[in-house]
Design an enzyme around this catalytic site. Structure first.
Site, short mmCIF file in Angstrom:
data_model
loop_
_atom_site.label_atom_id
_atom_site.label_comp_id
_atom_site.label_asym_id
_atom_site.label_seq_id
_atom_site.Cartn_x
_atom_site.Cartn_y
_atom_site.Cartn_z
N ASP A 103 0.87 -1.18 0.00
CA ASP A 103 0.00 0.00 0.00
C ASP A 103 0.91 1.23 0.00
O ASP A 103 1.78 1.37 0.87
CB ASP A 103 -0.89 -0.03 1.26
CG ASP A 103 -1.93 1.08 1.24
OD1 ASP A 103 -1.69 2.13 0.61
OD2 ASP A 103 -2.99 0.89 1.87
N GLY A 115 -2.32 4.37 -7.53
CA GLY A 115 -3.09 5.41 -6.86
C GLY A 115 -4.53 5.41 -7.33
O GLY A 115 -4.93 4.61 -8.17
N HIS A 126 -6.43 15.91 -16.03
CA HIS A 126 -7.38 16.54 -15.11
C HIS A 126 -6.70 17.55 -14.17
O HIS A 126 -7.39 18.23 -13.41
CB HIS A 126 -8.18 15.47 -14.36
CG HIS A 126 -9.04 14.69 -15.32
ND1 HIS A 126 -10.13 15.24 -15.94
CD2 HIS A 126 -8.89 13.44 -15.82
CE1 HIS A 126 -10.65 14.35 -16.77
NE2 HIS A 126 -9.92 13.24 -16.72
N TYR A 163 -9.38 14.70 -7.62
CA TYR A 163 -8.38 13.84 -8.28
C TYR A 163 -7.34 14.69 -9.03
O TYR A 163 -6.13 14.49 -8.88
CB TYR A 163 -9.12 12.89 -9.23
CG TYR A 163 -8.25 12.19 -10.24
CD1 TYR A 163 -7.29 11.26 -9.85
CD2 TYR A 163 -8.42 12.44 -11.61
CE1 TYR A 163 -6.51 10.62 -10.80
CE2 TYR A 163 -7.65 11.79 -12.55
CZ TYR A 163 -6.69 10.89 -12.14
OH TYR A 163 -5.91 10.24 -13.08
N LYS A 192 -3.18 15.33 -8.50
CA LYS A 192 -2.11 15.25 -9.52
C LYS A 192 -1.29 16.55 -9.53
O LYS A 192 -0.08 16.51 -9.74
CB LYS A 192 -2.72 14.98 -10.90
CG LYS A 192 -3.38 13.60 -11.03
CD LYS A 192 -2.40 12.46 -10.81
CE LYS A 192 -2.99 11.10 -11.11
NZ LYS A 192 -2.07 9.99 -10.85
N SER A 207 -5.97 10.12 -22.35
CA SER A 207 -6.85 8.95 -22.15
C SER A 207 -6.11 7.74 -22.69
O SER A 207 -6.03 7.55 -23.91
CB SER A 207 -8.16 9.13 -22.92
OG SER A 207 -8.78 10.35 -22.57
P1 NAI Z 1 -6.21 1.96 -12.53
O1 NAI Z 1 -7.16 2.49 -11.53
O2 NAI Z 1 -6.69 0.91 -13.47
O3 NAI Z 1 -4.90 1.44 -11.80
C1 NAI Z 1 -4.38 2.07 -10.64
C2 NAI Z 1 -3.82 0.99 -9.75
O4 NAI Z 1 -3.32 1.61 -8.56
C3 NAI Z 1 -4.88 -0.04 -9.32
O5 NAI Z 1 -4.48 -1.35 -9.69
C4 NAI Z 1 -4.97 0.13 -7.81
O6 NAI Z 1 -5.14 -1.09 -7.11
C5 NAI Z 1 -3.61 0.76 -7.48
N1 NAI Z 1 -3.70 1.51 -6.23
C6 NAI Z 1 -4.69 2.35 -5.81
N2 NAI Z 1 -4.44 2.79 -4.57
C7 NAI Z 1 -3.26 2.23 -4.19
C8 NAI Z 1 -2.50 2.29 -3.02
N3 NAI Z 1 -2.89 3.02 -1.95
N4 NAI Z 1 -1.36 1.59 -2.96
C9 NAI Z 1 -0.96 0.84 -4.02
N5 NAI Z 1 -1.64 0.73 -5.17
C10 NAI Z 1 -2.79 1.43 -5.25
O7 NAI Z 1 -5.67 3.22 -13.35
P2 NAI Z 1 -4.98 3.27 -14.79
O8 NAI Z 1 -6.00 3.67 -15.77
O9 NAI Z 1 -4.18 2.06 -15.01
O10 NAI Z 1 -4.01 4.53 -14.59
C11 NAI Z 1 -2.72 4.39 -14.06
C12 NAI Z 1 -2.21 5.75 -13.63
O11 NAI Z 1 -2.26 6.66 -14.73
C13 NAI Z 1 -3.03 6.38 -12.51
O12 NAI Z 1 -2.16 7.07 -11.63
C14 NAI Z 1 -3.92 7.37 -13.23
O13 NAI Z 1 -4.25 8.47 -12.39
C15 NAI Z 1 -3.02 7.80 -14.38
N6 NAI Z 1 -3.78 8.24 -15.54
C16 NAI Z 1 -4.48 7.32 -16.29
C17 NAI Z 1 -5.19 7.73 -17.39
C18 NAI Z 1 -5.89 6.77 -18.28
O14 NAI Z 1 -6.42 7.21 -19.29
N7 NAI Z 1 -5.90 5.47 -18.01
C19 NAI Z 1 -5.26 9.17 -17.75
C20 NAI Z 1 -4.51 10.03 -16.87
C21 NAI Z 1 -3.79 9.57 -15.82
C1 15L Z 2 -7.78 10.09 -16.17
O1 15L Z 2 -6.99 10.74 -15.49
C2 15L Z 2 -8.35 8.83 -15.67
O2 15L Z 2 -7.41 8.07 -14.96
C3 15L Z 2 -8.96 7.96 -16.77
O3 15L Z 2 -9.80 6.99 -16.18
C4 15L Z 2 -9.75 8.82 -17.77
O4 15L Z 2 -10.80 9.46 -17.11
C5 15L Z 2 -8.82 9.86 -18.35
O5 15L Z 2 -8.23 10.64 -17.32
C6 15L Z 2 -9.53 10.80 -19.32
O6 15L Z 2 -9.55 12.00 -19.09
O7 15L Z 2 -10.04 10.29 -20.34
#
Ligand code: NAI
Ligand code: 15L
Length: 260
Positions: free
Chosen positions: A49, A71, A111, A134, A138, A163
């Site tokens: 964590d 996160g 965001h 959120y 960031k 995205s």
């Molecule tokens: P996701 O939500 O699928 O993965 C995030 C992971 O972080 C999850 O597996 C979760 O279990 C883990 N997590 C959450 N809280 C935690 C903690 N306290 N300790 C350890 N692990 C923890 O998100 P995704 O889509 O894979 O995004 C990855 C990163 O990229 C995130 O930081 C997100 O904010 C950022 N991001 C993603 C975007 C997207 O389009 N997918 C867009 C902008 C930013």
């Molecule tokens: C993010 O920061 C989120 O992690 C993702 O789930 C989408 O919402 C993405 O931005 C987006 O703006 O499309």
């Protein structure tokens, strides 16, 4: 690199890119709240964590680079965001300081600037205009990264991801989409660059409709190749709604601030 740490490895992006990181490091340490299942060849899986200071200190030990995806990744309550995205980030930077300052790629988000209008073209000097708690978290991460660079020389690529999904799924993503291929090539550039510093990089593919300009991070040498435009006919056919308020953060700016 000998060992690369990937946090958030069980999440959407983490699962997509994991198999493609082997080219960057002999060992990829994959971590999430629970140790990711079925570690592949060259992977070591650790549950941690991010809010656990001692756990994060151990997690970062012996790592030469960090891709920090872990996160809360969408709008949520302040109580849930703080441990993961505020305390967790501080723990990560303190652990990096204790273990020789491995280079970090920090997954920030569009965001952080989501209140800018969609007809604005932004570069790295754009004002922060978070559209959610959120997004505020960031902004904190970006500021923390910058402070550790200015005080200690800790290098970080602050990547404001648009995205990042398999493919764009609505009209907004014609501007914001980042393909997995382009993210992997960005990661490679970040860890191979002779000098990184602490640039803000828009994590966006080479989309015709992009709002973002990466010329201020040219030294990283990243050339994204995907272009969401090829999905336009399909997306226009499915009639994904065009919101009347056209802000970059899409639905986030108009959403209420969550309680507690
Ligand atoms: P996701 O939500 O699928 O993965 C995030 C992971 O972080 C999850 O597996 C979760 O279990 C883990 N997590 C959450 N809280 C935690 C903690 N306290 N300790 C350890 N692990 C923890 O998100 P995704 O889509 O894979 O995004 C990855 C990163 O990229 C995130 O930081 C997100 O904010 C950022 N991001 C993603 C975007 C997207 O389009 N997918 C867009 C902008 C930013
Ligand atoms: C993010 O920061 C989120 O992690 C993702 O789930 C989408 O919402 C993405 O931005 C987006 O703006 O499309």
């Amino acid at each position: 690199m000998k060992r690369l740490l990937l946090t958030g490895a069980a999440g959407g992006i983490g699962r997509a890119i994991r198999p493609r990181l082997a080219a960057l490091a002999e060992v990829v340490r994959v971590s999430d709240l629970r140790a990711p299942a079925n570690p592949g060849f060259g992977e070591e899986a650790i549950g941690c964590d991010l809010a656990d200071k001692d756990g994060v200190l151990d997690l970062v030990k012996d790592c030469d680079g960090i891709i920090h995806l872990g996160g809360v990744s969408t709008e949520d309550s302040f109580d849930r965001i703080v441990p993961a995205n505020i305390v967790g980030l501080h723990n990560l930077y303190e652990a990096a300081r204790a273990h020789g300052r491995p280079r970090i790629l920090f997954a920030s988000s569009n965001h952080a600037t989501g209140f800018h209008a969609q007809d604005q073209h932004l570069d790295a000097t754009a004002q922060l205009r978070p559209d959610s708690l959120y997004g505020v978290s960031k902004c904190f991460g970006e500021a923390l990264a910058r402070m550790y660079f200015d005080k200690l020389g800790q290098e970080t690529a602050i990547v404001r991801i648009g995205s990042c999904f398999e493919r764009p799924t609505d009209l907004r993503m014609l501007s914001t989409w980042l393909s997995y291929d382009d993210l992997v090539s960005l990661i490679s550039c970040v860890f191979r660059a002779p000098h990184l510093g602490c640039p803000i990089i828009w994590g966006v593919s080479n989309n015709d409709a992009s709002w973002w300009d990466n010329r201020l991070a040219a030294h990283v040498g990243w050339r994204p190749r995907s272009n969401a435009e090829m999905f336009r006919p399909e997306l226009e056919k499915t009639g994904s709604p065009v919101p009347s308020v056209r802000l970059q953060g899409g639905s986030y700016p108009a959403a209420p601030i969550p309680d507690v």
